[in-house]
Design a protein around this motif. Structure first.
Motif, PDB file in Angstrom:
ATOM      1  N   ARG A 217      -4.660  -2.776   0.074  1.00  0.00           N
ATOM      2  CA  ARG A 217      -3.829  -2.283  -1.021  1.00  0.00           C
ATOM      3  C   ARG A 217      -2.355  -2.564  -0.741  1.00  0.00           C
TER       4      ARG A 217
ATOM      5  N   ARG B 170      -9.089  -0.381   3.407  1.00  0.00           N
ATOM      6  CA  ARG B 170      -8.674  -0.127   2.022  1.00  0.00           C
ATOM      7  C   ARG B 170      -7.148  -0.024   1.917  1.00  0.00           C
TER       8      ARG B 170
ATOM      9  N   LEU C   3     -15.805  -2.522  -1.583  1.00  0.00           N
ATOM     10  CA  LEU C   3     -15.256  -1.605  -0.584  1.00  0.00           C
ATOM     11  C   LEU C   3     -15.606  -0.166  -0.931  1.00  0.00           C
TER      12      LEU C   3
END
Length: 261
Positions: A164, A160, A178
């Protein structure tokens, strides 16, 4: 040490465990690769059922050679498709788990396997065949008395953060949720394997799966990974993760089997 790595489809071995298999082989261990299906329902520019399966079989053998696998076995089930609805007579997701486990256990016994790799409880991202790998692998290890089961996964928290930071969440894995029902949180991961020295082998294995870089409605994972420049590829692919089931047997020595710190 004898390591048997069990996967759902050709290319899964390269994506999830390629560096670990290459490292094990380079360290002198025997590595055996087993796939449940040949991925006949996979996306490709020209999906043609059995023709695609035959193509993916050739790609699997090339990937296994790049990783240093000593043996490749195919259980012969049909690919169930991502939604589990692919029209096939012997879909792996529908196979009786006990029957499939006995077939895998026969290979484990013949090899006298010390370690089996399978998939985590979520089947990674929930593909029906990946969930079946988790169930069948766990039962086969019981039947064959394999002391260590390492369930391949991805560090959900790191993934994650990485997506990002790189701004790739929509471009890299556009169809992959996710949420909390995929992969494994960092706190539950037992092995974080450093495979940076074996990324040339992992790249070669990924390149072998040419059909899986084609077709589909958006960017394919393999294509995107192979387009990453060296330092970024190392950041993304230089570590592989597992959740261990079973005890670490006395006398089994390999650096990548040491628990994650």
């Amino acid at each position: 040490m004898i390591l048997v790595s069990f996967h759902a489809h050709p290319d899964d071995e390269a994506l999830l465990t390629g560096g670990t298999l290459a490292r094990a082989a380079a360290e002198g261990h025997r590595v055996v690769l087993v796939v449940a299906t040949l991925g006949g329902a996979g996306l490709a520019a020209d999906p043609r059922g059995e023709a695609l399966a035959a193509r993916r079989h050739r790609e699997l053998l090339a990937s296994a050679a790049a990783l240093g696998c000593a043996r490749v076995e195919v259980l012969g089930y049909d690919d169930s498709g991502l939604d589990g609805a692919h029209p096939a007579a012997r879909r792996f997701a529908d196979a009786p788990a006990e029957q499939a486990a006995h077939r895998l256990a026969a290979i484990l016994r013949a090899e006298r396997a010390d370690v089996l790799t399978s998939y985590d409880v979520h089947g990674g991202y929930g593909h029906p065949d990946h969930l079946a790998v988790h169930r069948v692998g766990a039962r086969a290890a019981e039947l064959a008395d394999v002391p260590v089961v390492l369930e391949a996964t991805i560090d959900r928290d790191s993934l994650r953060l990485l997506l990002r930071a790189l701004g790739l969440a929509r471009r890299w894995l556009p169809a992959l949720p996710l949420g909390d029902a995929v992969f494994t949180p960092r706190a539950e991961i037992t092995h974080s394997v450093d495979v940076r020295r074996y990324l040339p082998q992992k790249r070669a294995a990924l390149r072998a799966h040419v059909s899986q870089g084609e077709g589909g409605r958006g960017p394919r994972t393999i294509t995107t990974l192979l387009r990453l420049p060296g330092p970024l590829f190392t950041l993304v692919a230089g570590r592989e993760w597992f959740v261990q089931r079973g005890e670490h047997p006395a006398g089994l020595r390999s650096p990548f089997l040491e628990p994650a710190g």
